[in-house]
Design an enzyme around this catalytic site. Structure first.
Site, mmCIF file in Angstrom:
data_model
loop_
_atom_site.group_PDB
_atom_site.id
_atom_site.type_symbol
_atom_site.label_atom_id
_atom_site.label_comp_id
_atom_site.label_asym_id
_atom_site.label_seq_id
_atom_site.Cartn_x
_atom_site.Cartn_y
_atom_site.Cartn_z
ATOM 1 N N ASP A 18 5.612 -2.434 9.789
ATOM 2 C CA ASP A 18 4.983 -1.595 8.763
ATOM 3 C C ASP A 18 3.467 -1.512 8.983
ATOM 4 O OD1 ASP A 18 5.000 0.045 6.542
ATOM 5 O OD2 ASP A 18 4.752 -1.611 5.133
ATOM 6 N N SER A 64 16.860 4.056 5.582
ATOM 7 C CA SER A 64 17.668 5.056 4.862
ATOM 8 C C SER A 64 16.790 5.848 3.896
ATOM 9 C CB SER A 64 18.756 4.372 4.027
ATOM 10 O OG SER A 64 19.455 3.416 4.745
ATOM 11 N N ASN A 66 13.500 6.499 4.356
ATOM 12 C CA ASN A 66 12.369 7.196 4.991
ATOM 13 C C ASN A 66 12.578 8.716 5.096
ATOM 14 O OD1 ASN A 66 11.518 4.401 7.176
ATOM 15 N ND2 ASN A 66 10.540 5.021 5.270
ATOM 16 N N ARG A 69 10.126 11.108 3.277
ATOM 17 C CA ARG A 69 8.770 11.399 3.793
ATOM 18 C C ARG A 69 8.632 12.883 4.111
ATOM 19 N NH1 ARG A 69 6.375 6.260 6.901
ATOM 20 N NH2 ARG A 69 7.036 4.754 5.350
ATOM 21 N N GLU A 201 13.749 -17.400 7.551
ATOM 22 C CA GLU A 201 12.398 -17.807 7.133
ATOM 23 C C GLU A 201 11.536 -16.547 7.110
ATOM 24 O OE1 GLU A 201 11.500 -20.815 6.124
ATOM 25 O OE2 GLU A 201 13.511 -21.611 6.508
HETATM 26 C C1 IPE Z 1 9.954 -0.138 5.756
HETATM 27 O O1 IPE Z 1 8.670 0.342 5.584
HETATM 28 C C2 IPE Z 1 10.696 0.682 6.755
HETATM 29 C C3 IPE Z 1 10.243 0.590 8.138
HETATM 30 C C4 IPE Z 1 9.292 -0.168 8.595
HETATM 31 C C5 IPE Z 1 10.979 1.409 9.060
HETATM 32 P P1 IPE Z 1 8.312 1.386 4.418
HETATM 33 O O2 IPE Z 1 6.872 1.695 4.561
HETATM 34 O O3 IPE Z 1 9.249 2.522 4.431
HETATM 35 O O4 IPE Z 1 8.583 0.503 3.108
HETATM 36 P P2 IPE Z 1 8.067 0.709 1.615
HETATM 37 O O5 IPE Z 1 8.334 2.146 1.242
HETATM 38 O O6 IPE Z 1 6.599 0.417 1.604
HETATM 39 O O7 IPE Z 1 8.820 -0.287 0.808
HETATM 40 C C1 IPE Z 2 6.173 1.922 9.213
HETATM 41 O O1 IPE Z 2 4.867 2.330 9.010
HETATM 42 C C2 IPE Z 2 6.939 2.841 10.119
HETATM 43 C C3 IPE Z 2 7.969 3.641 9.442
HETATM 44 C C4 IPE Z 2 8.339 3.503 8.199
HETATM 45 C C5 IPE Z 2 8.624 4.647 10.247
HETATM 46 P P1 IPE Z 2 4.500 3.264 7.801
HETATM 47 O O2 IPE Z 2 4.620 4.692 8.218
HETATM 48 O O3 IPE Z 2 5.280 2.894 6.588
HETATM 49 O O4 IPE Z 2 2.966 2.905 7.580
HETATM 50 P P2 IPE Z 2 2.207 2.721 6.214
HETATM 51 O O5 IPE Z 2 2.949 1.675 5.435
HETATM 52 O O6 IPE Z 2 2.226 4.045 5.519
HETATM 53 O O7 IPE Z 2 0.837 2.281 6.601
HETATM 54 MG MG MG Z 3 4.954 1.560 5.116
#
Ligand code: IPE
Ligand code: IPE
Ligand code: MG
EC number: 2.5.1.-
Length: 256
Positions: A18, A64, A66, A69, A201
């Site tokens: 993330d 699931s 994402n 977006r 962990e």
């Molecule tokens: C979790 O990250 C999913 C991936 C890293 C693929 P998100 O950015 O989607 O999680 P939330 O929305 O902050 O919980």
């Molecule tokens: C995680 O990075 C990757 C995916 C969820 C595909 P993010 O895109 O969630 O990055 P932040 O959390 O917005 O910085």
């Molecule tokens: Mg994120």
């Protein structure tokens, strides 16, 4: 240094990668630029894990949830998936990485699925490290798809137990994760490997995923090596087993 036989090295590491979007925003770039840098961080991390003797690495690439977006980010991630396979497949194959893509394949384009089939077939015989890429994956989806398959088999409820359900989960070939890492500073699981992480962990890092490197991995591994995993027991290894109170003789205060 390879320490595959050391119990202080986790057999299976799971990572919620993330922070890509914030990494890009800090550079005044579109979010997909962060995802692209995230692929490079992933390739670095696979190598670092293999060098340290980690046998299984599972990474969360697309959840699931994402799909919520913006459309251009989702289509950018799909295109990046195909580019990443084309760019890194030969090196991963040479380096002994076995790649598996796990998740719900419905709703994924034929082109993306073809690229997954290609890399899975090209790396199928590798044995140094297994890389599971969770794409269109959710822990709840995983449990529901396992239940559907059990029902389709006509499972007798009296024979259903945890082991049988686990055999129907998409990660059934791998042991449960020992170490669960999340970068990006959020302190949540976001629906990743819910069943499998029951005794993992947890390690949370503020590092944004594109900045993740061997040093960050080593910090997580060092934190893991200091943990005492008890799995519900009083202590992992009793310091003096002979001094323990026998179970057949309950302590006298219990009857007071
Ligand atoms: C979790 O990250 C999913 C991936 C890293 C693929 P998100 O950015 O989607 O999680 P939330 O929305 O902050 O919980
Ligand atoms: C995680 O990075 C990757 C995916 C969820 C595909 P993010 O895109 O969630 O990055 P932040 O959390 O917005 O910085
Ligand atoms: Mg994120």
């Amino acid at each position: 240094m390879r320490e595959a036989d050391s119990p202080s090295i986790p057999r299976h590491v799971a990572i919620v990668m993330d922070g890509n979007g914030r990494w890009a925003r800090k550079r005044l770039m579109p979010r997909v630029f962060g995802h692209k840098a995230g692929v490079d961080a992933l390739v670095r991390t696979v190598r670092a894990c293999a060098d340290r003797g980690v046998r299984h690495l599972t990474v969360f690439a697309f959840s699931s949830e994402n799909w919520k977006r913006p459309e251009d980010e989702v289509s950018g991630l799909m295109a990046l998936m195909m580019n990443a396979v084309a760019k890194h497949m030969a090196a991963l194959r040479e380096e002994g990485v076995r790649v598996r893509i796990v998740g719900d394949r419905s709703g994924i384009s034929a082109g993306v699925i073809a690229s997954w089939d290609t890399i899975e077939a090209a790396t199928a015989h590798n044995q140094r490290i297994d890389l599971y890429v969770a794409f269109n994956y959710g822990g709840r989806w995983d449990i529901v798809q396992a239940c559907k398959r059990l029902l389709a088999e006509g499972v007798d409820p009296s024979t259903l137990d945890e082991a049988r359900l686990a055999r129907h989960l998409v990660m059934h070939e791998a042991p449960d994760p020992d170490l669960f890492i999340r970068t990006g500073g959020e302190l949540r699981l976001s629906n990743f490997l819910l069943w499998q992480s029951a005794y993992a962990e947890l390690h949370f890092s503020d590092c944004l995923w594109p900045d993740f490197d061997a040093g960050e991995l080593d910090r997580a591994l060092q934190a893991y090596a200091r943990r005492e995993r008890r799995f519900g027991r009083v202590t992992a290894s009793p310091p003096d087993a002979d001094a323990a109170v026998p179970l057949s003789q309950p302590a006298s205060f219990l009857s007071r």
